[in-house]
Design a protein around this motif. Structure first.
Motif: not given
Lengths: 112, 272
Positions: B192-202
């Motif tokens: 599974x992926x890390x349970x985090x988020x961030x604004x999409x840059x590209x």
């Protein structure tokens, strides 16, 4: 009897309301909301699509728009336009009638 | 009391993906354990749940099989979601639904993905066939067909990169910005992926090649690529139109580039 002696009936074309469309980077993108079929139109097809108001005959669109704005013979333009209209009408993206069509979807917005 | 302990008492397990918490109710303790194991890292406090799915377990022989294509169609106020190995109903207005499936993680995994696509579609977001990762507080998406290199680029990620998924990216819109979230939906990497988020840059469109380079992508091709990679199942005219608009909006607001890459770690030198 030749085609010249028996001209085909006038055809009117109108944009279907069962589509989503946008002009992106000069290309018209159309998605049928009925079956999710996706089309990208070239410049000529885009111009026909934009003129498909249900009231202007296809022959007038070809003569006054396509032949004026593109280097194409009237015969070739007519054949291409007929082919384009037939294909999109088969997918329910254009309405075609021998009479003017009252209801027509507005032209789509252009993406910024 | 831990959240898992509380969930056991209430016969539910709450799975939060993309900030959307769905409580999965089941009377079968073994199935709840399976859910806790399958969605490790994405288990949330049941009090946070915004949506509810009641899972009714059937004997495997009672289901027709798993080879059928999934169908998602509207019936009145409900969505009916069907595949050989499950049947589900989802009421988008109440945020509640029911699932009938056998005791396996694959059916509930598919139901969750589809329910999330239905929730996101109305909010301008979507699930996306792409790997995604966070670097320096910004998210990068890597889209492509199955052999394009989603898992490869995920494996090559340096230690400072947080992988959100190597298969299914979760994209939400907030105002004029898009955010990528980690998901438990893994591909070949099988984690599974890390349970985090961030604004999409590209958004990078992956293409394997002899060397690493980043190329501009014409706007129309960018929209086509987004549409090709959005996960969407619903047979519904309004939602198809909404998804088309969302894809166009995303392509308007997020830089989309082609990433031609050779399969070595240096590809990440150009991603920041």
């Amino acid at each position: 009897m030749s085609d010249r002696e028996c001209p085909s009936a006038e055809r009117y074309i109108a944009r279907s309301s069962a589509i989503a469309a946008r002009l992106v980077g000069g290309e018209m993108m159309i998605m049928s909301t009925a079956d999710s079929t996706f089309f990208t139109l070239n410049e000529v097809a885009t111009l026909i699509w934009q003129q498909a108001d249900g009231r202007t005959p296809l022959s007038e669109i070809v003569d006054k728009k396509i032949c004026q704005e593109f280097e194409v013979t009237p015969d070739q333009a007519r054949r291409d336009a007929e082919h384009f209209v037939n294909e999109l009408s088969q997918h329910g993206i254009l309405q075609v009638s021998e009479q003017p069509i009252i209801s027509c979807a507005p032209p789509p917005a252009e993406a910024p | 009391m831990t959240s898992i302990a509380r969930s056991a008492r209430t016969e539910s397990v709450t799975v939060e993906i993309g900030g959307m918490a769905i409580a999965l109710h089941s009377k079968d303790a073994a199935f709840r354990e399976l859910l806790v194991d399958r969605y490790e890292g994405f288990i949330s406090d049941s009090q946070k749940s915004q949506f509810q799915l009641a899972v009714d377990l059937a004997q495997p022989w009672a289901m027709t099989g798993s080879d059928d294509d999934v169908r998602v169609r509207k019936q009145g106020r409900h969505w009916l979601i069907q595949r050989g190995d499950f049947q589900a109903r989802w009421n988008p207005a109440s945020g509640r639904g029911q699932v009938r499936q056998s005791h396996n993680p694959y059916a509930i995994d598919s139901v969750l993905r589809i329910v999330h696509t239905l929730i996101l579609a109305r909010r301008g977001g979507f699930l996306f066939h792409a790997a995604s990762a966070i670097r320096d507080g910004r998210a990068f998406l890597f889209a492509g067909i199955s052999s394009a290199g989603k898992t490869t680029i995920s494996r090559l990620a340096p230690p400072d990169v947080k992988l959100l998924t190597d298969e299914i990216s979760y994209v939400r819109r907030r105002g004029d910005r898009y955010f990528a979230f980690g998901t438990p939906f893994a591909g070949e990497l099988a984690r599974p992926g890390e349970n985090e988020s961030a604004p999409v840059a590209t958004l990078f469109l992956l293409e394997k090649g002899p060397e690493n380079r980043i190329e501009a992508v014409p706007k129309a091709e960018a929209v086509r690529s987004v549409l090709r990679n959005v996960l969407f199942f619903a047979e519904d005219r309004d939602l198809v139109a909404q998804m088309f608009e969302s894809a166009c909006e995303f392509a308007d607001r997020v830089p989309i580039r082609r990433l031609v890459f050779a399969p070595d770690a240096r590809v990440w030198e150009g991603i920041h």
